[in-house]
Design an enzyme around this catalytic site. Structure first.
Site, PDB file in Angstrom:
ATOM      1  N   SER A 135       2.218   1.299  -3.383  1.00 33.91           N
ATOM      2  CA  SER A 135       1.787   2.591  -4.099  1.00 33.91           C
ATOM      3  C   SER A 135       1.405   3.951  -4.285  1.00 33.91           C
ATOM      4  O   SER A 135       1.022   4.298  -5.160  1.00 33.91           O
ATOM      5  CB  SER A 135       0.230   1.403  -4.407  1.00 33.91           C
ATOM      6  N   LYS A 136       0.803   4.219  -2.690  1.00 34.31           N
ATOM      7  CA  LYS A 136       0.298   5.819  -2.421  1.00 34.31           C
ATOM      8  C   LYS A 136       1.984   6.575  -2.603  1.00 34.31           C
ATOM      9  O   LYS A 136       1.425   7.738  -3.161  1.00 34.31           O
ATOM     10  CB  LYS A 136      -0.199   5.784  -1.048  1.00 34.31           C
ATOM     11  N   TYR A 180       1.103  -1.363   0.005  1.00 36.80           N
ATOM     12  CA  TYR A 180       0.150  -0.109   0.154  1.00 36.80           C
ATOM     13  C   TYR A 180       0.650   1.143  -0.206  1.00 36.80           C
ATOM     14  O   TYR A 180       0.730   2.749  -0.640  1.00 36.80           O
ATOM     15  CB  TYR A 180      -0.648  -0.090   1.368  1.00 36.80           C
ATOM     16  N   ALA A 181       1.968   1.270   0.772  1.00 31.29           N
ATOM     17  CA  ALA A 181       2.736   2.116   0.932  1.00 31.29           C
ATOM     18  C   ALA A 181       3.992   2.423  -0.076  1.00 31.29           C
ATOM     19  O   ALA A 181       3.993   3.567  -0.813  1.00 31.29           O
ATOM     20  CB  ALA A 181       3.652   1.967   2.297  1.00 31.29           C
TER      21      ALA A 181
HETATM   22  P1  NAP Z   1     -13.499   2.393   1.051  1.00 28.87           P
HETATM   23  O1  NAP Z   1     -14.670   2.389   1.396  1.00 28.87           O
HETATM   24  O2  NAP Z   1     -12.971   0.576   1.072  1.00 28.87           O
HETATM   25  O3  NAP Z   1     -13.761   2.303  -0.887  1.00 28.87           O
HETATM   26  C1  NAP Z   1     -13.159   2.064  -1.568  1.00 28.87           C
HETATM   27  C2  NAP Z   1     -14.286   2.413  -2.858  1.00 28.87           C
HETATM   28  O4  NAP Z   1     -13.351   1.605  -4.173  1.00 28.87           O
HETATM   29  C3  NAP Z   1     -15.095   1.704  -2.993  1.00 28.87           C
HETATM   30  O5  NAP Z   1     -16.398   2.515  -3.964  1.00 28.87           O
HETATM   31  C4  NAP Z   1     -14.842   0.227  -3.671  1.00 28.87           C
HETATM   32  O6  NAP Z   1     -16.165   0.509  -4.962  1.00 28.87           O
HETATM   33  C5  NAP Z   1     -14.000   1.382  -4.782  1.00 28.87           C
HETATM   34  N1  NAP Z   1     -13.277   0.373  -5.637  1.00 28.87           N
HETATM   35  C6  NAP Z   1     -12.240  -0.339  -5.311  1.00 28.87           C
HETATM   36  N2  NAP Z   1     -11.508  -0.926  -6.124  1.00 28.87           N
HETATM   37  C7  NAP Z   1     -12.171  -0.831  -7.280  1.00 28.87           C
HETATM   38  C8  NAP Z   1     -11.540  -1.074  -8.519  1.00 28.87           C
HETATM   39  N3  NAP Z   1     -10.423  -2.061  -8.705  1.00 28.87           N
HETATM   40  N4  NAP Z   1     -12.051  -0.058 -10.062  1.00 28.87           N
HETATM   41  C9  NAP Z   1     -13.225   0.195  -9.049  1.00 28.87           C
HETATM   42  N5  NAP Z   1     -13.093   1.039  -8.259  1.00 28.87           N
HETATM   43  C10 NAP Z   1     -12.897   0.209  -7.193  1.00 28.87           C
HETATM   44  O7  NAP Z   1     -11.909   3.868   0.900  1.00 28.87           O
HETATM   45  P2  NAP Z   1     -11.991   4.865   1.344  1.00 28.87           P
HETATM   46  O8  NAP Z   1     -11.021   4.607   2.828  1.00 28.87           O
HETATM   47  O9  NAP Z   1     -13.131   5.725   0.729  1.00 28.87           O
HETATM   48  O10 NAP Z   1     -10.860   5.461   0.442  1.00 28.87           O
HETATM   49  C11 NAP Z   1     -10.712   5.769  -0.845  1.00 28.87           C
HETATM   50  C12 NAP Z   1      -8.780   6.530  -1.083  1.00 28.87           C
HETATM   51  O11 NAP Z   1      -8.994   7.358  -0.240  1.00 28.87           O
HETATM   52  C13 NAP Z   1      -8.726   4.842  -1.203  1.00 28.87           C
HETATM   53  O12 NAP Z   1      -7.972   5.039  -2.268  1.00 28.87           O
HETATM   54  C14 NAP Z   1      -7.797   5.027  -0.155  1.00 28.87           C
HETATM   55  O13 NAP Z   1      -6.677   4.933   0.185  1.00 28.87           O
HETATM   56  C15 NAP Z   1      -7.428   6.575   0.602  1.00 28.87           C
HETATM   57  N6  NAP Z   1      -7.120   6.608   2.138  1.00 28.87           N
HETATM   58  C16 NAP Z   1      -8.049   6.119   3.068  1.00 28.87           C
HETATM   59  C17 NAP Z   1      -7.424   6.059   4.439  1.00 28.87           C
HETATM   60  C18 NAP Z   1      -8.538   5.967   5.038  1.00 28.87           C
HETATM   61  O14 NAP Z   1      -8.050   6.464   6.114  1.00 28.87           O
HETATM   62  N7  NAP Z   1      -9.975   5.653   4.723  1.00 28.87           N
HETATM   63  C19 NAP Z   1      -6.460   7.268   4.293  1.00 28.87           C
HETATM   64  C20 NAP Z   1      -5.875   7.655   3.415  1.00 28.87           C
HETATM   65  C21 NAP Z   1      -5.529   7.322   2.792  1.00 28.87           C
HETATM   66  P3  NAP Z   1     -16.284  -1.624  -4.656  1.00 28.87           P
HETATM   67  O15 NAP Z   1     -16.581  -1.611  -3.351  1.00 28.87           O
HETATM   68  O16 NAP Z   1     -17.293  -1.667  -5.737  1.00 28.87           O
HETATM   69  O17 NAP Z   1     -15.020  -1.976  -4.904  1.00 28.87           O
END
Ligand code: NAP
Length: 245
Positions: free
Chosen positions: A156-157, A153-154
């Site tokens: 990729s980010k 993950y790290a």
């Molecule tokens: P989440 O609740 O798990 O939601 C992820 C979303 O991405 C869902 O809509 C999922 O849809 C979609 N998705 C996953 N794989 C996909 C693919 N291959 N193609 C198209 N859609 C896909 O995640 P989140 O926490 O909201 O995170 C959103 C972003 O913020 C991510 O990039 C994450 O790395 C980043 N982020 C999050 C946090 C945190 O603390 N939450 C912190 C830092 C960064 P499906 O279920 O239909 O797959």
């Protein structure tokens, strides 16, 4: 005001959902992409429509080059153009390196980093033609500071940060701004798996003493899309309650 169109990948829940709702409130036509969470995607579309906005949901796996092209093409077909692309779709698959299989590494890189490339690759020709565009990529504080058990993950980010800065240099002269947001710990399904004890410990270590909400990220996205941010490109904005400074 001219109506603009925003495409948000992974818009069916969590941070992506908050971004869709915020941009719709600002008057953007919303194209939200999802991979499998159809019920979530429909719910977001309905929420926007019930509030007088315009939204469509487009299924597609951003890690697949052809799927990403199809998502961009469909958005173009329905709304005529794309002014804002938010590369938000992302996954985790946490394991210590001794347990991490090749496919565990590849999958996370393919969705988070390659998925961002795929969408950018297909949207840039359109933005070049329009001589304007805004791209916002979701990185993470983990891409800056690293984390045990999250090497995939790290990586990729961190890759997203390099991609963002390079694209900003390449496209700045063409009216396209590219920035990244590095969230800290945000309350979504992604962080739901953490135990209450871990969450309490985390809160304690964050200067603002709370986990973030999707809306905290959506606010910054809306600013980066706006003309108020017209002199900002190539930046990584931490939205993390002061976790990393
Ligand atoms: P989440 O609740 O798990 O939601 C992820 C979303 O991405 C869902 O809509 C999922 O849809 C979609 N998705 C996953 N794989 C996909 C693919 N291959 N193609 C198209 N859609 C896909 O995640 P989140 O926490 O909201 O995170 C959103 C972003 O913020 C991510 O990039 C994450 O790395 C980043 N982020 C999050 C946090 C945190 O603390 N939450 C912190 C830092 C960064 P499906 O279920 O239909 O797959």
């Amino acid at each position: 005001m001219e109506i603009r169109c925003a495409l948000i990948t992974g818009g069916s829940r969590g941070i992506g959902k908050a971004i869709c709702l915020k941009l719709a409130k600002l008057g953007y036509k919303i194209a939200l992409n999802y991979r499998s969470d159809e019920a979530g995607a429909i719910e977001v579309v309905n929420l926007i429509k019930n509030n007088g906005g315009e939204a469509i949901a487009i299924k597609g796996d951003v890690s697949n080059y052809e799927d990403a092209l199809n998502v961009i093409e469909k958005t173009k077909e329905i709304y005529g153009t794309i002014d804002v692309l938010v590369n938000n779709a992302g996954i985790t698959n946490d394991k210590l390196i001794l347990r991490m299989k090749e496919e565990d590494f590849d999958k996370v890189i393919n969705v988070n980093l390659k998925g961002t490339f795929n969408c950018v690759k297909h949207v840039v020709p359109l933005m070049l033609k329009n001589k304007r565009g805004v791209i916002i990529n979701l990185s993470s504080v983990i891409g800056i500071i690293g984390n045990a058990g999250q090497s995939n993950y790290a990586a990729s980010k961190a890759g997203i940060i390099g991609l963002t800065k390079s694209l900003a240099k390449e496209l700045g002269g063409k009216g396209i701004r590219v920035n990244a947001i590095a969230p800290g710990f945000i309350k979504t399904d992604m962080t739901e798996a953490l135990s209450e004890t871990v969450k309490e410990k985390l809160k304690d270590s964050i200067p603002l003493k709370r986990l973030g909400d999707g809306e905290d990220i959506a606010e910054v996205v809306s600013f980066l899309c706006s003309d108020g941010a017209s002199y900002i490109t190539g930046q990584v904005i931490n939205v993390d309650g002061g976790m990393v400074m």
